[in-house]
Motif scaffolding. Structure first.
Motif, PDB file in Angstrom:
ATOM      1  N   PRO A  70       0.634  -1.450   0.125  1.00 26.41           N
ATOM      2  CA  PRO A  70       0.036   0.229  -0.071  1.00 26.41           C
ATOM      3  C   PRO A  70       1.173   1.523  -0.432  1.00 26.41           C
ATOM      4  N   VAL A  71       0.156   2.006  -0.604  1.00 29.23           N
ATOM      5  CA  VAL A  71       0.799   3.609  -0.497  1.00 29.23           C
ATOM      6  C   VAL A  71       0.816   4.513   0.468  1.00 29.23           C
ATOM      7  N   LYS A  72       2.004   4.310   1.665  1.00 30.90           N
ATOM      8  CA  LYS A  72       2.255   5.232   2.946  1.00 30.90           C
ATOM      9  C   LYS A  72       2.556   6.568   3.091  1.00 30.90           C
ATOM     10  N   ASN A  73       2.864   6.828   1.509  1.00 33.75           N
ATOM     11  CA  ASN A  73       3.379   8.570   1.695  1.00 33.75           C
ATOM     12  C   ASN A  73       4.019   8.876   0.309  1.00 33.75           C
ATOM     13  N   ASN A  74       3.779   9.950   0.081  1.00 27.84           N
ATOM     14  CA  ASN A  74       4.192  10.422  -1.353  1.00 27.84           C
ATOM     15  C   ASN A  74       5.494   9.676  -2.490  1.00 27.84           C
ATOM     16  N   ASN A  75       5.982   9.410  -1.955  1.00 29.00           N
ATOM     17  CA  ASN A  75       7.278   8.618  -2.379  1.00 29.00           C
ATOM     18  C   ASN A  75       6.814   7.735  -2.511  1.00 29.00           C
ATOM     19  N   ASP A  76       6.437   6.613  -2.232  1.00 32.91           N
ATOM     20  CA  ASP A  76       5.183   5.231  -2.384  1.00 32.91           C
ATOM     21  C   ASP A  76       4.661   5.211  -3.770  1.00 32.91           C
ATOM     22  N   VAL A  77       3.546   6.398  -4.426  1.00 30.98           N
ATOM     23  CA  VAL A  77       2.940   6.702  -5.606  1.00 30.98           C
ATOM     24  C   VAL A  77       3.929   5.456  -6.525  1.00 30.98           C
ATOM     25  N   GLU A  78       4.671   6.622  -7.305  1.00 29.06           N
ATOM     26  CA  GLU A  78       5.592   5.903  -8.569  1.00 29.06           C
ATOM     27  C   GLU A  78       5.693   4.159  -8.290  1.00 29.06           C
ATOM     28  N   PRO A  79       6.625   4.289  -7.094  1.00 31.35           N
ATOM     29  CA  PRO A  79       6.715   3.109  -7.102  1.00 31.35           C
ATOM     30  C   PRO A  79       5.599   1.597  -7.142  1.00 31.35           C
ATOM     31  N   VAL A  80       4.290   1.945  -6.417  1.00 24.61           N
ATOM     32  CA  VAL A  80       3.164   1.016  -6.339  1.00 24.61           C
ATOM     33  C   VAL A  80       2.609   1.285  -7.997  1.00 24.61           C
ATOM     34  N   LEU A  81       2.779   2.344  -8.441  1.00 19.73           N
ATOM     35  CA  LEU A  81       2.275   2.182 -10.028  1.00 19.73           C
ATOM     36  C   LEU A  81       2.634   1.616 -11.250  1.00 19.73           C
ATOM     37  N   LYS A  82       4.484   1.806 -10.422  1.00 17.27           N
ATOM     38  CA  LYS A  82       5.544   1.219 -11.656  1.00 17.27           C
ATOM     39  C   LYS A  82       4.815  -0.915 -11.761  1.00 17.27           C
ATOM     40  N   LEU A  83       4.364  -0.973 -10.049  1.00 20.36           N
ATOM     41  CA  LEU A  83       4.298  -2.467  -9.649  1.00 20.36           C
ATOM     42  C   LEU A  83       2.725  -2.595 -10.545  1.00 20.36           C
ATOM     43  N   GLN A  84       1.399  -2.061 -10.035  1.00 23.39           N
ATOM     44  CA  GLN A  84       1.329  -2.118 -11.116  1.00 23.39           C
ATOM     45  C   GLN A  84       0.528  -2.653 -12.831  1.00 23.39           C
ATOM     46  N   LEU A  85       1.421  -1.743 -12.896  1.00 25.75           N
ATOM     47  CA  LEU A  85       1.687  -1.566 -14.821  1.00 25.75           C
ATOM     48  C   LEU A  85       2.614  -2.716 -15.158  1.00 25.75           C
ATOM     49  N   ILE A  86       3.503  -3.139 -14.476  1.00 25.38           N
ATOM     50  CA  ILE A  86       4.584  -4.634 -14.547  1.00 25.38           C
ATOM     51  C   ILE A  86       3.586  -5.719 -13.949  1.00 25.38           C
ATOM     52  N   SER A  87       2.721  -5.921 -13.194  1.00 28.58           N
ATOM     53  CA  SER A  87       2.144  -7.091 -12.861  1.00 28.58           C
ATOM     54  C   SER A  87       0.852  -7.257 -14.351  1.00 28.58           C
ATOM     55  N   THR A  88       0.078  -6.292 -14.379  1.00 30.87           N
ATOM     56  CA  THR A  88      -0.765  -6.204 -15.155  1.00 30.87           C
ATOM     57  C   THR A  88      -0.430  -7.090 -16.244  1.00 30.87           C
ATOM     58  N   THR A  89       0.935  -5.978 -16.548  1.00 33.78           N
ATOM     59  CA  THR A  89       1.417  -6.528 -18.311  1.00 33.78           C
ATOM     60  C   THR A  89       1.398  -8.233 -17.997  1.00 33.78           C
ATOM     61  N   ILE A  90       2.801  -8.797 -17.170  1.00 36.62           N
ATOM     62  CA  ILE A  90       2.612  -9.442 -16.707  1.00 36.62           C
ATOM     63  C   ILE A  90       1.519 -11.730 -16.544  1.00 36.62           C
ATOM     64  N   LEU A  91       0.395 -10.554 -15.605  1.00 33.60           N
ATOM     65  CA  LEU A  91      -0.832 -11.687 -16.084  1.00 33.60           C
ATOM     66  C   LEU A  91      -1.038 -11.526 -17.407  1.00 33.60           C
ATOM     67  N   ALA A  92      -1.127 -10.031 -17.346  1.00 36.71           N
ATOM     68  CA  ALA A  92      -2.371 -10.051 -19.005  1.00 36.71           C
ATOM     69  C   ALA A  92      -1.289 -11.357 -20.410  1.00 36.71           C
ATOM     70  N   THR A  93       0.232 -10.872 -19.988  1.00 32.06           N
ATOM     71  CA  THR A  93       0.810 -12.075 -21.417  1.00 32.06           C
ATOM     72  C   THR A  93       0.396 -13.345 -20.855  1.00 32.06           C
ATOM     73  N   ILE A  94       0.786 -14.177 -19.604  1.00 29.35           N
ATOM     74  CA  ILE A  94       0.122 -15.152 -19.507  1.00 29.35           C
ATOM     75  C   ILE A  94      -1.418 -15.685 -19.152  1.00 29.35           C
ATOM     76  N   GLY A  95      -2.437 -15.121 -19.102  1.00 33.44           N
ATOM     77  CA  GLY A  95      -3.717 -14.560 -19.261  1.00 33.44           C
ATOM     78  C   GLY A  95      -4.884 -15.143 -21.033  1.00 33.44           C
ATOM     79  N   SER A  96      -3.125 -13.986 -21.796  1.00 37.45           N
ATOM     80  CA  SER A  96      -3.315 -14.219 -22.906  1.00 37.45           C
ATOM     81  C   SER A  96      -3.099 -16.037 -23.668  1.00 37.45           C
TER      82      SER A  96
END
Length: 186
Positions: A70-96
């Motif tokens: 979870p995002v606990k402060n402003n510095n956590d926003v970018e890494p969490v968004l990047k985690l979401q972007l990369i994880s969705t790409t991996i899962l969508a690729t496998i899922g396809s």
């Protein structure tokens, strides 16, 4: 104004939904135009299965951002968004690949639009196309982050150029915008 923001978000959401609906309908029309698929209901539903998987993958990515990291402060926003972007790409690729293997026949024939010639396509060829779109989307997202995030040099360099005056800022910002479009265009 809060109302303007709500209206903007609602407008963007309806645009995204419209694009999703239009591309899904176009995919269904293309699937039914393939002579090998028009009687295979499971294969025709391939685009719908991909959309459904995408919605489920988005729920998983939201869970990652709210419960795993979870995002606990402003510095956590970018890494969490990047985690979401990369994880969705991996899962969508496998899922396809899984969805293509389960819904499409081992090979089928489609008629190309440009030359009206017959082309034999395999289920894994269709999955590779979807996976390629996912990976290119990830690349565009990462490049966009690089050119728009204060964590990276291009934005910092643009901010430093502002000290020299408005004209330099406009010219440098325009040049940076052109430079940022090189990778997504190719």
């Amino acid at each position: 104004n809060v109302g303007d923001n709500v209206g903007d978000v609602a407008g963007m959401s309806s645009d995204l939904f419209g694009s999703l609906a239009e591309s899904t309908c176009a995919s269904l029309v293309l699937a039914t135009s393939a002579s090998d698929l028009d009687t295979n209901f499971t294969a025709v539903c391939f685009p719908l299965a991909l959309s459904t998987a995408g919605a489920l993958i988005c729920l998983i990515a939201s869970f990652l951002a709210t419960h795993i990291k979870p995002v606990k402060n402003n510095n956590d926003v970018e890494p969490v968004l990047k985690l979401q972007l990369i994880s969705t790409t991996i899962l969508a690729t496998i899922g396809s690949f899984i969805i293509a293997a389960l819904t499409l026949p081992s090979s089928f024939t489609v008629i190309t639009c440009a030359t009206q010639s017959k082309l034999t396509v395999t289920w894994y060829g269709a999955a590779i196309c979807v996976a390629g779109g996912c990976i290119v989307g990830l690349l565009i997202g990462l490049v966009t982050e690089f050119y728009t995030s204060h964590s990276f040099e291009p934005v910092r360099e643009c901010a430093r150029s502002c000290k020299q005056g408005a004209a330099v800022n406009v010219i440098y910002g325009l040049a940076l915008g052109y430079k940022s479009a090189i990778i997504p265009v190719f």
